[in-house]
Design a protein around this motif. Structure first.
Motif, mmCIF file in Angstrom:
data_model
loop_
_atom_site.group_PDB
_atom_site.id
_atom_site.type_symbol
_atom_site.label_atom_id
_atom_site.label_comp_id
_atom_site.label_asym_id
_atom_site.label_seq_id
_atom_site.Cartn_x
_atom_site.Cartn_y
_atom_site.Cartn_z
ATOM 1 N N ARG A 98 -26.165 9.260 -0.862
ATOM 2 C CA ARG A 98 -26.377 9.740 -2.222
ATOM 3 C C ARG A 98 -27.103 11.072 -2.243
ATOM 4 O O ARG A 98 -26.939 11.859 -3.162
ATOM 5 C CB ARG A 98 -27.157 8.717 -3.033
ATOM 6 C CG ARG A 98 -26.351 7.466 -3.163
ATOM 7 C CD ARG A 98 -26.929 6.500 -4.153
ATOM 8 N NE ARG A 98 -26.084 5.319 -4.098
ATOM 9 C CZ ARG A 98 -24.947 5.194 -4.756
ATOM 10 N NH1 ARG A 98 -24.529 6.181 -5.517
ATOM 11 N NH2 ARG A 98 -24.223 4.109 -4.658
ATOM 12 N N VAL A 152 -3.357 2.073 -6.161
ATOM 13 C CA VAL A 152 -2.702 1.970 -7.465
ATOM 14 C C VAL A 152 -2.699 3.333 -8.139
ATOM 15 O O VAL A 152 -1.692 3.769 -8.701
ATOM 16 C CB VAL A 152 -3.406 0.922 -8.351
ATOM 17 C CG1 VAL A 152 -2.853 0.976 -9.771
ATOM 18 C CG2 VAL A 152 -3.212 -0.460 -7.785
ATOM 19 N N TRP A 153 -3.821 4.037 -8.051
ATOM 20 C CA TRP A 153 -3.874 5.368 -8.662
ATOM 21 C C TRP A 153 -2.932 6.331 -7.957
ATOM 22 O O TRP A 153 -2.463 7.292 -8.530
ATOM 23 C CB TRP A 153 -5.303 5.909 -8.637
ATOM 24 C CG TRP A 153 -6.225 5.135 -9.524
ATOM 25 C CD1 TRP A 153 -5.904 4.593 -10.739
ATOM 26 C CD2 TRP A 153 -7.582 4.791 -9.284
ATOM 27 N NE1 TRP A 153 -6.979 3.934 -11.250
ATOM 28 C CE2 TRP A 153 -8.031 4.040 -10.394
ATOM 29 C CE3 TRP A 153 -8.474 5.047 -8.249
ATOM 30 C CZ2 TRP A 153 -9.323 3.550 -10.490
ATOM 31 C CZ3 TRP A 153 -9.764 4.555 -8.355
ATOM 32 C CH2 TRP A 153 -10.179 3.814 -9.451
ATOM 33 N N ASP A 154 -2.716 6.049 -6.695
ATOM 34 C CA ASP A 154 -1.819 6.925 -5.939
ATOM 35 C C ASP A 154 -0.358 6.542 -6.137
ATOM 36 O O ASP A 154 0.521 7.101 -5.495
ATOM 37 C CB ASP A 154 -2.144 6.842 -4.441
ATOM 38 C CG ASP A 154 -3.279 7.770 -4.085
ATOM 39 O OD1 ASP A 154 -3.731 8.494 -4.979
ATOM 40 O OD2 ASP A 154 -3.711 7.768 -2.918
ATOM 41 N N ASP A 155 -0.132 5.548 -6.996
ATOM 42 C CA ASP A 155 1.237 5.132 -7.289
ATOM 43 C C ASP A 155 1.911 4.476 -6.091
ATOM 44 O O ASP A 155 3.111 4.587 -5.914
ATOM 45 C CB ASP A 155 2.085 6.321 -7.731
ATOM 46 C CG ASP A 155 2.493 6.151 -9.181
ATOM 47 O OD1 ASP A 155 2.362 5.023 -9.671
ATOM 48 O OD2 ASP A 155 2.912 7.122 -9.806
ATOM 49 N N GLU A 163 -12.723 9.095 6.654
ATOM 50 C CA GLU A 163 -11.413 9.193 6.004
ATOM 51 C C GLU A 163 -10.305 8.556 6.833
ATOM 52 O O GLU A 163 -9.354 8.009 6.304
ATOM 53 C CB GLU A 163 -11.078 10.665 5.729
ATOM 54 C CG GLU A 163 -11.758 11.147 4.469
ATOM 55 C CD GLU A 163 -11.580 12.619 4.242
ATOM 56 O OE1 GLU A 163 -11.490 13.375 5.229
ATOM 57 O OE2 GLU A 163 -11.542 13.029 3.075
ATOM 58 N N GLY A 184 -11.521 -1.724 -3.736
ATOM 59 C CA GLY A 184 -11.627 -0.277 -3.954
ATOM 60 C C GLY A 184 -10.434 0.459 -3.383
ATOM 61 O O GLY A 184 -9.866 1.346 -4.031
ATOM 62 N N VAL A 185 -10.053 0.090 -2.168
ATOM 63 C CA VAL A 185 -8.895 0.739 -1.545
ATOM 64 C C VAL A 185 -7.634 0.426 -2.350
ATOM 65 O O VAL A 185 -6.782 1.296 -2.566
ATOM 66 C CB VAL A 185 -8.725 0.274 -0.085
ATOM 67 C CG1 VAL A 185 -7.542 0.981 0.550
ATOM 68 C CG2 VAL A 185 -9.973 0.546 0.710
ATOM 69 N N GLU A 239 -14.830 -3.890 -1.294
ATOM 70 C CA GLU A 239 -14.410 -2.636 -0.675
ATOM 71 C C GLU A 239 -12.894 -2.564 -0.566
ATOM 72 O O GLU A 239 -12.292 -1.516 -0.803
ATOM 73 C CB GLU A 239 -15.061 -2.485 0.697
ATOM 74 C CG GLU A 239 -16.492 -1.984 0.608
ATOM 75 C CD GLU A 239 -17.259 -2.166 1.903
ATOM 76 O OE1 GLU A 239 -18.309 -1.540 2.016
ATOM 77 O OE2 GLU A 239 -16.810 -2.922 2.785
ATOM 78 N N PHE A 281 -17.059 2.243 4.597
ATOM 79 C CA PHE A 281 -16.218 3.414 4.801
ATOM 80 C C PHE A 281 -17.019 4.667 5.107
ATOM 81 O O PHE A 281 -16.505 5.775 5.035
ATOM 82 C CB PHE A 281 -15.318 3.629 3.592
ATOM 83 C CG PHE A 281 -14.308 2.535 3.455
ATOM 84 C CD1 PHE A 281 -13.387 2.324 4.470
ATOM 85 C CD2 PHE A 281 -14.297 1.709 2.352
ATOM 86 C CE1 PHE A 281 -12.463 1.307 4.369
ATOM 87 C CE2 PHE A 281 -13.371 0.691 2.254
ATOM 88 C CZ PHE A 281 -12.451 0.486 3.258
ATOM 89 N N ILE A 300 -10.283 4.897 6.161
ATOM 90 C CA ILE A 300 -9.719 4.603 4.841
ATOM 91 C C ILE A 300 -8.202 4.678 4.895
ATOM 92 O O ILE A 300 -7.493 3.798 4.417
ATOM 93 C CB ILE A 300 -10.257 5.605 3.804
ATOM 94 C CG1 ILE A 300 -11.751 5.398 3.600
ATOM 95 C CG2 ILE A 300 -9.519 5.450 2.485
ATOM 96 C CD1 ILE A 300 -12.403 6.464 2.777
ATOM 97 N N ASP A 303 -7.416 -0.228 -5.552
ATOM 98 C CA ASP A 303 -7.444 0.592 -6.767
ATOM 99 C C ASP A 303 -6.967 1.998 -6.465
ATOM 100 O O ASP A 303 -6.188 2.591 -7.207
ATOM 101 C CB ASP A 303 -8.866 0.652 -7.334
ATOM 102 C CG ASP A 303 -9.242 -0.640 -8.020
ATOM 103 O OD1 ASP A 303 -8.336 -1.434 -8.287
ATOM 104 O OD2 ASP A 303 -10.447 -0.856 -8.262
ATOM 105 N N MET A 304 -7.455 2.517 -5.348
ATOM 106 C CA MET A 304 -7.067 3.867 -4.958
ATOM 107 C C MET A 304 -5.553 3.943 -4.773
ATOM 108 O O MET A 304 -4.908 4.892 -5.220
ATOM 109 C CB MET A 304 -7.795 4.230 -3.676
ATOM 110 C CG MET A 304 -7.538 5.618 -3.183
ATOM 111 S SD MET A 304 -8.162 5.777 -1.504
ATOM 112 C CE MET A 304 -6.755 5.261 -0.579
ATOM 113 N N ASP A 347 -21.278 9.909 6.599
ATOM 114 C CA ASP A 347 -20.132 10.761 6.317
ATOM 115 C C ASP A 347 -18.942 9.861 6.004
ATOM 116 O O ASP A 347 -18.791 8.796 6.599
ATOM 117 C CB ASP A 347 -19.844 11.628 7.548
ATOM 118 C CG ASP A 347 -19.009 12.822 7.167
ATOM 119 O OD1 ASP A 347 -19.024 13.169 5.973
ATOM 120 O OD2 ASP A 347 -18.356 13.384 8.057
ATOM 121 N N LEU A 348 -18.096 10.297 5.085
ATOM 122 C CA LEU A 348 -16.952 9.486 4.694
ATOM 123 C C LEU A 348 -15.978 9.377 5.867
ATOM 124 O O LEU A 348 -15.567 10.377 6.444
ATOM 125 C CB LEU A 348 -16.264 10.132 3.493
ATOM 126 C CG LEU A 348 -15.225 9.282 2.787
ATOM 127 C CD1 LEU A 348 -15.889 8.122 2.084
ATOM 128 C CD2 LEU A 348 -14.454 10.124 1.799
#
Lengths: 380, 647
Positions: free
Chosen positions: A144, A302-305, A175, A296-297, A293, A167, A178, A299-300, A172-173
């Motif tokens: 944060r 879904v947003w990415d179609d 990626e 969360g992935v 978690e 993640f 993910i 949802d991501m 650090d993320l």
């Protein structure tokens, strides 16, 4: 300042408390109120005065630390090793240590330490580096506030709040992780979403997908072939790797829908179960992953179609494919950009950097537009 | 007040369609608002005579509406944004009509569009059908001006050949609402119409001219709506009133017969049955125009059909297309009037399974695209005769729509359908259609639903309001993805779903680095698509002590992208003359009277290639405009929420 030897009864009391603490869910954070301690110390301390004496002794040895919780005094235990180190600290260091200790797995910012302790700047710096050297505290990275120095007791593991969850890797993320998990989810969900079957059909010059959409694109007649293929390829079988060619026939993988209401598509729990029990991810990481978690992935995705919610579960969007394991991520995104779009985004105007300036009689207009020239020449 | 982009686009469209005088007058009128011819001439700095000529042209196309309050009062002119914009929709309307009603109907529509409105008799003359006809008296002469295609329009390949065919086409189009009757009221501005309505009601029912108190106001509103509906019915084409040999059927009392509406709907529902050759002729004095509202409905259906096909495959898409077609006949207008009782269940426009089966193309293979529904049999239509040939066709179709082929050889040997088996096959077909509809219902977009929830009724309806929102969002998503990439799409969709979020929350939900999220958000903000709300923590409003909550306003994005589309359309149209200038020499040569229609002989190979190149360029630009119009259909015309053109 403290007596050299710890009395035997104190030692016994401490051991009992420590065992109780480590056995409890909260671990060393376990707080004992006066009556808890009195209960344990029944044998050694009959009266409150005696009890206080014992506690005072333990406190002097830094084996117990006092704190206040909802207005009443309470104590928690410290490990022996830490206690020994603390005993040799000076007042400043001890105060600072106690602040860090209070922060527990959340950690505490250096700035907050200074502010709360009221100790001057240089001394705090010095004390903290000494504590660090003694391996009593450590610096961790807080997702944060990555720029802030955050301290935490040496033996503690930072909470998910601080690390950012599974993640994150050292603040650090992660990626790659993910992406890997996302790919795995798409793979898993896809298997359960559509019945795949191969259709054998005579080979033709054009791909069937093109022919299929010829009708649609009657208006788009002016588009070039190449462009058209790209635009429509997402519709159905964008699994070019799966095409298996024989001499005159080619097999095309198609996705058949399951009848509505007859199928239970994978839910977040199911997906979580699959991901964590698959060997694709390091076991320690897999254990760490929580359903939230994974959600969360999802949802991501879904947003990415890539996934769509059907009833309580998820299904892949038709035509979505997963990356075969081991394949290098190519410039998929670049291609995707070409595929989608509408009447507006296909014009040069949609990407024109000076669109706002453009107008008749202005410095830029349809007359002197170079993007149009390029667009019209493209493919002709 | 329509925005500047739309004004510019309309001016370009009008210039292309009816010439620059009209465009100049339109622009002046749009800048100054409602005014009389004299004032207009003054503003535009042109002689009154010319202003009147221009206005006449514009009125013919209903680009300008006019109203004269009383006998001697001056006539006021107002621009009609919607009609002006509709010039850009011509290509799409022609394509739609051609697709649904065939080449010849497309040709008729094209001619009517060029004219704005036309008398049936004149149209018939133009097609050389009426007895007293001279060739080229009507259509082509009235506007010899270059249309949208700027003089390179190819001569129509398929002409209407017989009077019966011509009237059949017109009747079909009128019945389905693609064409509408033109009355005096078509030329009046909406606000004047409303005023006239209210005035009529007041004179009629409120002799003291007082509408005070809630009760009276409600009565008044109801009366106005009632009259409005009556006028609408009056203006609608009806078989009973408008079909030829007037006098025989047309009785004054017939106008408001209570069963009329029902009759109209009934006629629409089983519209296929009418035998075109025996149908009575239309009155030659009937004046018709294209009803764009109706066409927009058609375009919307096409769009939804495409979407369904994309997400659920061809067979399901086809079933949805059939449902849309059935439902479309029952929807009169896009904007549903606000329900009087908000608590009442919405009545969805719906269609029965049998109707859907009726209008669904029998060639569509329903069984094999859903696992385990069709069994192993491909359901044959009443395939008689041309078996061998048909089979081949079906094969191709399979390949094209990319679905699993499960046609067994033995099927060919089945006896042709007798009574029982045809009944069975129909039942099976209906069952499969239902399976497809359930698939559509299951999809998160909610393409359709049972007309009465929970029951197993065979009526299926479409909740257009909800679906349109989804369609608009999908259109915005497409635009955003194409312009800014996938990451932006993810962020936008998240903001839409989760509401206002802080930067760090955005990053954690999107699983992206804060740094990347920041650049995405900033880009979206600079384009006006996303915005941040400031929440200062103290009175100083220091940026460092302020929380920024990001959000995405769909409606704002919608109007923003709509405006951009207008502008891009205008630019694309403005590019055409520029390109024409580049090809000037060859165009002039091709248009010479001795070269025209003899291009093969009179032009060299190089010249022909050059000419072809020009035509491709023009075609490409015009196609792009038509495609952008599709965006406008979605963003502006399909939802009742957009009111930018209600003036």
């Amino acid at each position: 300042m403290a007596p050299l030897e710890l009395s035997a009864e104190c030692d016994e009391l401490y051991s009992t408390l420590l065992t109780a603490a480590t056995e409890s869910e909260e671990g060393l954070k376990k707080q004992f109120f006066q009556k808890d301690v009195a209960e344990v110390a029944k044998k050694t301390a009959k009266s409150v005065t005696e009890l206080l004496k014992v506690i005072q002794e333990l406190q002097n040895h830094a084996l117990l630390r006092a704190s206040r919780w909802q207005g009443s005094l309470c104590w928690s235990t410290r490990p022996r090793g830490a206690a020994e180190h603390i005993r040799v600290l000076n007042t400043n260091e001890r105060t600072l240590y106690e602040y860090v200790e209070d922060a527990h797995t959340k950690g505490i910012w250096l700035k907050d330490l200074k502010k709360r302790s009221g100790i001057e700047d240089g001394k705090v710096q010095k004390a903290m580096s000494k504590l660090e050297g003694a391996r009593l505290v450590k610096v961790i990275k807080n997702v944060r506030a990555p720029a802030q120095k955050t301290y935490m007791l040496f033996h503690l593991v930072p909470s998910d709040d601080v690390t950012g969850g599974s993640f994150f890797d050292a603040g650090d993320l992660d990626e790659v992780l993910i992406e890997e998990v996302a790919n795995l989810i798409v793979f898993h969900v896809k298997m359960a979403s559509w019945e795949e079957s191969k259709v054998r059909q005579p080979r033709r010059g054009r791909s069937p997908v093109d022919a299929d959409h010829q009708g649609d694109d009657a208006v788009a007649g002016a588009e070039t072939n190449g462009k058209k293929r790209k635009r429509t390829a997402d519709i159905e079988d964008s699994v070019p790797a799966r095409k298996h060619r024989s001499r005159d026939y080619e097999d095309i993988v198609v996705q058949l829908a399951w009848p509505a209401g007859t199928r239970e598509y994978p839910t977040a729990n199911g997906i979580h179960n699959f991901v964590t029990t698959m060997d694709a991810i390091r076991a320690s990481k897999a254990q760490q992953l929580t359903v939230a978690e994974i959600q969360g992935v999802i949802d991501m995705l879904v947003w990415d179609d890539k996934l769509e919610k059907v009833g309580a579960g998820y299904r892949t969007v038709r035509g979505i494919s997963f990356r075969p394991p081991g394949a290098v991520a190519d410039d998929e995104d670049e291609e995707d950009l070409e595929k989608v779009g509408n009447g507006l985004t296909q014009t040069p105007c949609a990407k024109c950097p000076v669109f706002d300036l453009c107008g008749e009689g202005g410095p830029v207009s349809a007359r002197n537009c170079e993007y149009f020239a390029e667009w019209l020449n493209h493919g002709t | 007040m329509a925005a500047q982009n739309l004004a510019e686009l309309c001016a370009v469209l009008i210039e292309n369609h009816v010439g620059d005088l009209a465009a100049q007058i339109f622009t002046t009128l749009s800048e100054h608002g409602r005014c009389t011819a004299t004032t207009l001439a003054g503003h535009a700095n042109i002689p009154l005579r010319r202003a009147r000529t221009g206005l006449a042209t514009l009125i013919e196309e209903q680009l300008v509406l006019h109203h004269t309050a009383e006998e001697d009062a001056p006539t006021f002119y107002t621009v009609s944004w919607r009609n002006a914009y509709n010039l850009a929709r011509h290509a799409n309307v022609i394509a739609l009509v051609t697709e649904r009603y065939g080449e010849a109907a497309g040709q008729v529509i094209k001619n009517i569009l060029q004219l704005g409105h036309a008398r049936v008799g004149d149209l018939a003359d133009a097609y050389n059908l009426a007895p007293a006809s001279q060739r080229d008296s009507g259509i082509d002469m009235v506007h010899a001006k270059e249309g949208m295609t700027n003089g390179t329009a190819k001569p129509s390949t398929q002409h209407v050949t017989s009077t019966a065919e011509f009237h059949g086409i017109l009747r079909n189009l009128l019945r389905d609402g693609i064409l509408a009757k033109v009355g005096a009221r078509s030329f009046m501005p909406v606000s004047d119409l409303q005023e006239q309505l209210q005035e009529a009601v007041i004179v009629d029912q409120f002799p003291d001219r007082k509408v005070t108190g809630p009760k009276k106001a409600r009565e008044f509103g109801a009366a106005v709506n009632e009259l409005k509906r009556r006028w609408q019915i009056d203006d609608t084409f009806s078989e009973a009133v408008d079909v030829g040999s007037r006098g025989a059927i047309k009785r004054p009392g017939d106008h408001f017969a209570p069963n009329k509406r029902a009759k109209l709907n009934g006629g629409l529902a089983n519209g296929h049955a009418i035998d075109e050759s025996s149908a009575p002729k239309l009155s030659l004095d009937l004046i018709v125009r294209v009803d764009f509202t109706r066409c927009t409905l058609g375009l919307r259906s096409r769009r939804l059909h495409q979407l369904a096909r994309r997400v659920l495959g061809n067979a399901t898409g086809a079933v949805y297309g059939a449902l849309l077609k059935c439902v479309e006949r029952k929807v009169r207008i896009i904007r549903s009037e606000p329900a009087e009782d908000p608590d009442a269940d919405k009545i969805l426009p719906s269609a029965n399974l049998n109707e859907i089966a009726e209008s669904l193309d029998r060639e569509v293979d329903l069984g094999s695209s859903i696992k385990g529904v069709g069994g192993n049999k491909h359901l044959k239509p009443n395939g008689t005769g041309m078996k061998g040939k048909k089979n081949h066709v079906v094969d191709d179709e399979f390949a094209e729509i990319g679905i699993k082929e499960e046609l067994s050889e033995s099927e060919d040997d089945e006896p042709t359908a007798n009574g029982l088996s045809s009944y069975r096959s129909h039942a099976k077909r209906v069952k499969m259609i239902e399976a497809h509809l359930m698939l559509l219902e299951e999809h998160p977009k909610g393409f359709c639903k049972r007309a009465r929830a929970g029951s197993t009724s065979t009526d299926w309806g479409i909740d257009f309001d909800a679906l349109m929102d989804a369609l608009i969002e999908a259109e915005l998503d497409d635009t955003i993805t194409a312009k800014f990439g996938k990451k932006s799409l993810r962020v936008v969709r998240m903001l839409r779903e989760r509401g206002r979020l802080e930067e760090k929350q955005v990053a954690s939900f999107a699983m992206m680095r804060v740094k990347d999220v920041r650049s995405v958000l900033t880009e979206l903000q600079s384009e006006g698509l996303a915005d941040a709300q400031e929440l200062p923590k103290d009175n100083q409003r220091q940026p460092s002590r302020t929380t920024y909550l990001w959000y995405f306003d769909t409606q704002r994005a919608q109007s923003l992208i709509l405006q951009q589309t207008y502008k891009a359309m205008a630019r694309t149209l403005q590019r055409i003359p520029v390109e024409r200038d580049r090809f000037r020499t060859i165009i002039e040569k091709a248009e010479r009277t001795d070269v025209k229609d003899h291009e093969q002989e009179k032009l060299g190979q190089g010249e022909r290639a050059y000419l072809r190149e020009w035509r491709e360029v023009e075609e490409r630009l015009l196609t792009q405009v038509a495609r952008m119009d599709e965006v406008v259909v979605i963003l502006r015309d399909c939802s009742a929420k957009d009111v930018s053109l209600d003036t």
